[in-house]
Design a protein around this motif. Structure first.
Motif, mmCIF file in Angstrom:
data_model
loop_
_atom_site.group_PDB
_atom_site.id
_atom_site.type_symbol
_atom_site.label_atom_id
_atom_site.label_comp_id
_atom_site.label_asym_id
_atom_site.label_seq_id
_atom_site.Cartn_x
_atom_site.Cartn_y
_atom_site.Cartn_z
ATOM 1 N N TYR A 60 -1.296 55.110 29.450
ATOM 2 C CA TYR A 60 -0.132 55.684 30.132
ATOM 3 C C TYR A 60 0.440 56.888 29.400
ATOM 4 C CZ TYR A 60 4.471 56.074 32.235
ATOM 5 O OH TYR A 60 5.593 56.552 32.849
ATOM 6 N N GLU A 61 0.597 56.777 28.067
ATOM 7 C CA GLU A 61 1.262 57.854 27.325
ATOM 8 C C GLU A 61 0.372 59.090 27.183
ATOM 9 O OE1 GLU A 61 0.411 54.908 26.154
ATOM 10 O OE2 GLU A 61 -0.482 55.043 24.152
ATOM 11 N N LEU A 62 -0.887 58.982 27.568
ATOM 12 C CA LEU A 62 -1.798 60.119 27.456
ATOM 13 C C LEU A 62 -2.119 60.766 28.804
ATOM 14 C CD1 LEU A 62 -4.306 58.559 24.902
ATOM 15 C CD2 LEU A 62 -2.347 60.036 24.431
ATOM 16 N N GLN A 63 -1.628 60.171 29.847
ATOM 17 C CA GLN A 63 -1.887 60.727 31.175
ATOM 18 C C GLN A 63 -1.320 62.135 31.282
ATOM 19 O OE1 GLN A 63 -0.494 57.934 34.132
ATOM 20 N NE2 GLN A 63 -1.860 56.311 33.410
ATOM 21 N N GLY A 64 -2.097 63.004 31.889
ATOM 22 C CA GLY A 64 -1.690 64.390 32.015
ATOM 23 C C GLY A 64 -2.228 65.275 30.905
ATOM 24 N N ARG A 65 -2.674 64.663 29.812
ATOM 25 C CA ARG A 65 -3.235 65.443 28.708
ATOM 26 C C ARG A 65 -4.701 65.112 28.444
ATOM 27 N NH1 ARG A 65 -1.669 65.153 23.607
ATOM 28 N NH2 ARG A 65 -0.864 63.012 23.635
ATOM 29 N N PHE A 66 -5.083 63.860 28.646
ATOM 30 C CA PHE A 66 -6.449 63.416 28.368
ATOM 31 C C PHE A 66 -7.169 63.086 29.673
ATOM 32 C CE2 PHE A 66 -6.263 61.755 23.730
ATOM 33 C CZ PHE A 66 -5.488 62.836 23.361
ATOM 34 N N ASP A 67 -8.482 63.305 29.653
ATOM 35 C CA ASP A 67 -9.285 62.964 30.825
ATOM 36 C C ASP A 67 -10.664 62.495 30.369
ATOM 37 O OD1 ASP A 67 -10.667 64.636 33.715
ATOM 38 O OD2 ASP A 67 -9.804 62.634 33.535
ATOM 39 N N ILE A 68 -11.202 61.523 31.072
ATOM 40 C CA ILE A 68 -12.515 60.972 30.743
ATOM 41 C C ILE A 68 -13.476 61.270 31.875
ATOM 42 C CG2 ILE A 68 -11.930 58.706 31.729
ATOM 43 C CD1 ILE A 68 -13.646 57.426 29.513
ATOM 44 N N SER A 69 -14.718 61.544 31.511
ATOM 45 C CA SER A 69 -15.733 61.791 32.528
ATOM 46 C C SER A 69 -17.088 61.348 32.003
ATOM 47 C CB SER A 69 -15.770 63.265 32.934
ATOM 48 O OG SER A 69 -16.084 64.083 31.825
ATOM 49 N N LEU A 70 -18.014 61.188 32.933
ATOM 50 C CA LEU A 70 -19.337 60.661 32.591
ATOM 51 C C LEU A 70 -20.401 61.464 33.310
ATOM 52 C CD1 LEU A 70 -21.046 58.341 31.322
ATOM 53 C CD2 LEU A 70 -20.657 57.079 33.450
ATOM 54 N N ASP A 71 -21.431 61.860 32.584
ATOM 55 C CA ASP A 71 -22.581 62.520 33.185
ATOM 56 C C ASP A 71 -23.776 61.586 33.002
ATOM 57 O OD1 ASP A 71 -24.762 64.070 33.906
ATOM 58 O OD2 ASP A 71 -23.924 65.906 33.071
ATOM 59 N N ASN A 72 -24.096 60.861 34.054
ATOM 60 C CA ASN A 72 -25.203 59.909 33.964
ATOM 61 C C ASN A 72 -26.547 60.598 33.811
ATOM 62 O OD1 ASN A 72 -24.013 57.273 34.054
ATOM 63 N ND2 ASN A 72 -23.481 57.642 36.191
ATOM 64 N N THR A 73 -26.650 61.840 34.263
ATOM 65 C CA THR A 73 -27.931 62.551 34.139
ATOM 66 C C THR A 73 -28.213 62.908 32.674
ATOM 67 O OG1 THR A 73 -26.948 64.742 34.480
ATOM 68 C CG2 THR A 73 -27.612 63.522 36.437
ATOM 69 N N LYS A 74 -27.145 63.032 31.883
ATOM 70 C CA LYS A 74 -27.292 63.342 30.463
ATOM 71 C C LYS A 74 -27.004 62.146 29.569
ATOM 72 C CE LYS A 74 -26.026 68.217 31.058
ATOM 73 N NZ LYS A 74 -25.088 69.300 30.652
ATOM 74 N N ASN A 75 -26.659 61.005 30.215
ATOM 75 C CA ASN A 75 -26.299 59.803 29.452
ATOM 76 C C ASN A 75 -25.214 60.112 28.424
ATOM 77 O OD1 ASN A 75 -28.173 58.111 30.783
ATOM 78 N ND2 ASN A 75 -29.805 58.874 29.466
ATOM 79 N N THR A 76 -24.219 60.851 28.866
ATOM 80 C CA THR A 76 -23.163 61.310 27.959
ATOM 81 C C THR A 76 -21.789 61.082 28.564
ATOM 82 O OG1 THR A 76 -24.638 62.975 27.019
ATOM 83 C CG2 THR A 76 -22.276 63.260 26.643
ATOM 84 N N LEU A 77 -20.910 60.554 27.725
ATOM 85 C CA LEU A 77 -19.521 60.327 28.082
ATOM 86 C C LEU A 77 -18.680 61.395 27.410
ATOM 87 C CD1 LEU A 77 -17.481 58.174 29.346
ATOM 88 C CD2 LEU A 77 -17.303 57.290 27.012
ATOM 89 N N TYR A 78 -17.635 61.859 28.094
ATOM 90 C CA TYR A 78 -16.787 62.912 27.551
ATOM 91 C C TYR A 78 -15.323 62.471 27.526
ATOM 92 C CZ TYR A 78 -20.867 65.765 28.650
ATOM 93 O OH TYR A 78 -22.138 66.280 28.728
ATOM 94 N N LEU A 79 -14.586 63.078 26.603
ATOM 95 C CA LEU A 79 -13.133 62.939 26.575
ATOM 96 C C LEU A 79 -12.544 64.323 26.378
ATOM 97 C CD1 LEU A 79 -10.679 60.968 26.574
ATOM 98 C CD2 LEU A 79 -10.771 61.078 24.074
ATOM 99 N N GLN A 80 -11.879 64.817 27.387
ATOM 100 C CA GLN A 80 -11.198 66.109 27.300
ATOM 101 C C GLN A 80 -9.767 65.867 26.855
ATOM 102 O OE1 GLN A 80 -12.437 69.314 27.848
ATOM 103 N NE2 GLN A 80 -10.446 69.951 27.027
ATOM 104 N N MET A 81 -9.377 66.517 25.775
ATOM 105 C CA MET A 81 -8.043 66.334 25.212
ATOM 106 C C MET A 81 -7.342 67.681 25.167
ATOM 107 S SD MET A 81 -8.920 63.687 22.109
ATOM 108 C CE MET A 81 -9.824 64.907 21.159
#
Length: 125
Positions: free
Chosen positions: A62-83
Motif C-alpha cells: 500500500y505505501e509504495l503504490q504510485g511509485r513502484f510497479d512490478i512486471s513480468l516478461d515470460n519470453t525472457k523469464n525475467t521479473l522486473y521492479l520499477q522504482m
C-alpha cells in the motif's frame, strides 16, 4: 533447482529511479506467483510487490503504490521492479522470490519457495 538472480541495484539520490531485474533459470510461468521483497538493516523482510504469472494480476504494498510497479516478461523469464521517486527509506536489500503459492498473502515471504541472493539499493538524501 530454480535459480533467481537479481540485478539493477545501486546507489541513487532521493527522487531517482531504478529498475531491478530478476532472471530465472527456469520458466517463470511454472511459478504461480513471483514477488519482490526488501529488507532494511535490522528489520524483517517485507513484501514490496507480487504478480500472479498466469494472468499478470499484481499486488503492490500500500505505501509504495504510485511509485513502484512490478512486471513480468515470460519470453525472457525475467521479473522486473520499477522504482520511481525513490526515498531514503527505500534503502535495503531487494530480493526476488518465486513459488507455487502456499496459502499465504502474496506479500508474505512464507508464500514463496525460491529466493534470489538479493541486490542492494541505497537511496541518499
Amino acid at each position: 533447482q530454480v535459480q533467481l538472480v537479481e540485478s539493477g541495484g545501486g546507489s541513487v539520490y532521493a527522487g531517482g529511479s531504478l529498475r531491478l531485474s530478476c532472471a530465472s533459470s527456469g520458466t517463470t510461468s511454472k511459478h504461480r506467483y513471483m514477488g519482490w521483497f526488501r529488507q532494511a538493516p535490522g528489520k524483517d523482510r517485507r513484501g514490496v510487490a507480487s504478480i500472479r504469472t498466469g494472468d499478470d494480476v499484481t499486488w503492490i504494498s500500500y505505501e509504495l503504490q504510485g511509485r513502484f510497479d512490478i512486471s513480468l516478461d515470460n519470453t525472457k523469464n525475467t521479473l522486473y521492479l520499477q522504482m520511481n521517486n525513490l526515498k531514503p527509506e527505500d534503502t535495503g536489500i531487494y530480493y526476488c522470490a518465486a513459488g507455487p503459492g502456499l496459502g499465504h498473502s502474496t506479500l508474505d515471504p512464507r508464500q514463496y519457495t525460491y529466493w534470489g541472493q538479493g541486490t542492494q539499493v541505497t537511496v541518499s538524501r
